[in-house]
Scaffold this motif. Structure first.
Motif, PDB file in Angstrom:
ATOM      1  N   ASN A 160      34.449  45.583  45.890  1.00  0.00           N
ATOM      2  CA  ASN A 160      35.018  46.868  45.475  1.00  0.00           C
ATOM      3  C   ASN A 160      35.942  47.495  46.510  1.00  0.00           C
ATOM      4  N   THR A 189      28.841  41.059  42.653  1.00  0.00           N
ATOM      5  CA  THR A 189      29.570  42.302  42.861  1.00  0.00           C
ATOM      6  C   THR A 189      29.090  42.960  44.144  1.00  0.00           C
ATOM      7  N   PHE A 202      31.303  50.802  41.748  1.00  0.00           N
ATOM      8  CA  PHE A 202      32.012  49.593  41.319  1.00  0.00           C
ATOM      9  C   PHE A 202      33.203  49.911  40.426  1.00  0.00           C
ATOM     10  N   VAL A 205      35.751  47.030  40.692  1.00  0.00           N
ATOM     11  CA  VAL A 205      35.111  45.811  40.180  1.00  0.00           C
ATOM     12  C   VAL A 205      35.007  45.855  38.650  1.00  0.00           C
ATOM     13  N   VAL A 219      28.271  37.062  35.481  1.00  0.00           N
ATOM     14  CA  VAL A 219      28.125  38.117  36.493  1.00  0.00           C
ATOM     15  C   VAL A 219      26.646  38.221  36.851  1.00  0.00           C
TER      16      VAL A 219
END
Ligand SMILES: [Zn+2]
Ligand SMILES: [Zn+2]
Length: 246
Positions: A160, A189, A202, A205, A219
């Motif tokens: 991020n 992430t 995020f 992201v 993910v």
């Protein structure tokens, strides 16, 4: 898609980050994050903790304030032949190991070298995640690196902070996400928070995953079950029995 784990966070131990693990866990809980990886910088970075920090992480509870806490590291890639700044003695104790390029630890070179270095890292059984791969300062051949991640069953990070601290990353990050989708490579992430307020944030992201139309199953941070399964996979890979970390 809802992200419930943040696999890239720093504490005050990194030297240039400003919150404790308790503060990070509390903020994670407040932000609806169920799991964080404590990934302080490896010892080669000035101000980062000495290697004993990584040998003593087991004293931190596995869960703090309702948040599962993984003990990890963000290793510095030290050369283009796969050298990192902690050895297996420490890495086998950890839950989740990230590795990344930082120009204070390695001089940027040519794309071929960055690519070869990344592939060495991905092939290292102790290393789980190639972190902030979109950094244009260390431009990689995206397809080659993602294919290596597929071959070694490793994880690529969507970070991020990349748009903020590594200017020009955006285009690369999108391409990386699309390539991961193409080759079925799992992504993780990371907020890369250096203060508690950033934990579980995020915005970039989420936008990127949407733009890349990333399937949720790739993910890994969208469910605790997927994360725990990966931790078992890691322990099998490095020859540690499941359920026993130390
Ligand atoms: Zn980093
Ligand atoms: Zn970081």
């Amino acid at each position: 898609m809802r992200i419930v784990a943040d696999t890239h966070t720093h504490t005050i131990s990194s030297g240039h980050a400003y919150s404790t693990i308790q503060e990070n866990a509390k903020e994670a809980f407040a932000n609806g994050i169920q799991m964080i990886n404590m990934s302080d910088h490896g010892p080669a970075m000035s101000g980062a903790p000495f290697r004993y920090h990584f040998g003593n992480l087991e004293i931190i509870p596995d869960s703090l304030y309702g948040v599962r806490v993984l003990k990890g590291v963000e290793l510095n890639i030290m050369n283009y032949s796969g050298k990192v700044d902690l050895d297996g003695y420490y890495l086998e104790k950890l839950d989740l190991v990230l590795a990344s390029y930082h120009d204070i630890c390695i001089k940027p070179a040519a794309i071929e070298e960055h690519t070869a270095g990344a592939i060495h890292i991905i092939s290292d059984p102790y290393i789980d995640v190639f972190a902030h791969p979109g950094n244009p300062q260390f431009q990689i051949d995206i397809e080659k690196v993602v294919k290596a991640a597929r071959d070694y069953n490793k994880i690529i990070e969507i970070n991020n902070q990349s748009v903020v601290v590594r200017r020009g990353s955006e285009k690369n990050c999108l391409q990386i996400a699309r390539m991961c989708k193409k080759y079925g490579v799992r992504v993780t992430t990371g907020s890369d928070a250096h203060i508690s307020f950033g934990i579980g944030r995020f915005d970039f992201v989420a936008k990127l995953l949407e733009e890349a139309e990333m399937p949720e199953e790739l993910v890994i941070t969208t469910s605790l079950g997927k994360m725990e399964d990966y931790l078992i996979e890691r322990r099998k890979r490095i020859g540690k029995p499941a359920g026993r970390k130390y």
